[in-house]
Design a protein around this motif. Sequence first.
Motif, PDB file in Angstrom:
ATOM      1  N   MET A 182     -12.138   3.418  -6.039  1.00 26.56           N
ATOM      2  CA  MET A 182     -11.097   4.034  -6.694  1.00 26.56           C
ATOM      3  C   MET A 182     -10.277   4.400  -5.664  1.00 26.56           C
ATOM      4  SD  MET A 182     -10.600   3.494  -9.680  1.00 26.56           S
ATOM      5  CE  MET A 182     -10.318   4.579 -11.238  1.00 26.56           C
ATOM      6  N   THR A 183     -10.962   5.815  -4.743  1.00 23.20           N
ATOM      7  CA  THR A 183     -10.480   6.396  -3.889  1.00 23.20           C
ATOM      8  C   THR A 183      -9.380   5.653  -2.867  1.00 23.20           C
ATOM      9  OG1 THR A 183     -11.731   6.609  -2.405  1.00 23.20           O
ATOM     10  CG2 THR A 183     -11.876   8.398  -3.755  1.00 23.20           C
ATOM     11  N   HIS A 184     -10.076   4.125  -2.441  1.00 25.00           N
ATOM     12  CA  HIS A 184      -9.017   3.636  -1.697  1.00 25.00           C
ATOM     13  C   HIS A 184      -7.523   3.201  -2.502  1.00 25.00           C
ATOM     14  CE1 HIS A 184      -8.192   1.339   1.708  1.00 25.00           C
ATOM     15  NE2 HIS A 184      -8.664   0.288   0.795  1.00 25.00           N
ATOM     16  N   LEU A 185      -7.856   2.615  -3.657  1.00 20.89           N
ATOM     17  CA  LEU A 185      -6.587   2.540  -4.591  1.00 20.89           C
ATOM     18  C   LEU A 185      -5.695   3.489  -4.676  1.00 20.89           C
ATOM     19  CD1 LEU A 185      -5.459  -0.056  -6.113  1.00 20.89           C
ATOM     20  CD2 LEU A 185      -7.329   0.910  -8.006  1.00 20.89           C
ATOM     21  N   ARG A 186      -6.483   4.914  -4.834  1.00 20.83           N
ATOM     22  CA  ARG A 186      -5.309   5.798  -4.526  1.00 20.83           C
ATOM     23  C   ARG A 186      -4.868   6.524  -3.896  1.00 20.83           C
ATOM     24  NH1 ARG A 186      -9.134  10.240  -7.437  1.00 20.83           N
ATOM     25  NH2 ARG A 186      -9.869   9.120  -9.959  1.00 20.83           N
ATOM     26  N   ARG A 187      -5.135   6.026  -2.806  1.00 22.18           N
ATOM     27  CA  ARG A 187      -4.243   6.359  -1.522  1.00 22.18           C
ATOM     28  C   ARG A 187      -3.756   5.301  -1.244  1.00 22.18           C
ATOM     29  NH1 ARG A 187      -9.581   6.828   2.980  1.00 22.18           N
ATOM     30  NH2 ARG A 187      -9.651   9.467   1.873  1.00 22.18           N
ATOM     31  N   LEU A 212      -1.956   3.871  -3.691  1.00 24.93           N
ATOM     32  CA  LEU A 212      -0.965   4.050  -5.001  1.00 24.93           C
ATOM     33  C   LEU A 212       0.119   4.962  -4.193  1.00 24.93           C
ATOM     34  CD1 LEU A 212      -0.637   3.460  -7.414  1.00 24.93           C
ATOM     35  CD2 LEU A 212      -1.570   4.363  -8.716  1.00 24.93           C
ATOM     36  N   THR A 213      -0.781   5.872  -4.025  1.00 24.95           N
ATOM     37  CA  THR A 213       0.119   7.732  -3.162  1.00 24.95           C
ATOM     38  C   THR A 213       0.667   6.793  -2.478  1.00 24.95           C
ATOM     39  OG1 THR A 213      -2.063   8.876  -4.290  1.00 24.95           O
ATOM     40  CG2 THR A 213      -0.295   9.463  -2.425  1.00 24.95           C
TER      41      THR A 213
END
Length: 168
Positions: free
Chosen positions: A2-7, A9-10
């Motif tokens: 999830m954190t990888h996907l957030r990065r 996306l950001t």
Amino acid sequence: MMTHLRRILTVFVLATLLLVTACSPEPPSRFEQAQQESTQRGASAVVKESTSGGSFNKFFPQAGGGYERVYTQEKKGFAEAKLKQDGKEVAVMAISDTLNNPSATQKFEQSSEKIAGYPAVQQGSQATAILVNDRYQVKVLSRDPSFTADDRQTWLEKFDLNGLAQLK
């Protein structure tokens, strides 16, 4: 995960934002905008024979009687000064050479009003102008409701109009 996907996306959102703002046209500066507006109004270039604005300064009324005169603009064919009373701007005074705008003299052709012997016109409710020697327009514009048409006439009469009439 999830954190990888957030990065990702950001980074994608920031890259898109950067691309959109970098590609948008920059609005014109206030100077460019003023130039565009004056060109659209049909303002013409200053003619070579036009009198320098600095030579108009000596014809403006002197300060005194609770009034302060502050020169604000001077260019070829034009000079302007603010008239202040108790630190508040009450009027603007200007002299312009109509060689730069010959149509400016037309409004004086049918004038039956005279101030100090020169043809005069009221321009709306806030401006009074006279034409000196069929060439120089001298104008006073009210910037405060307390500065009346009578005040404008009084200040027009304080200009060195005879001196201005001798200017070549």
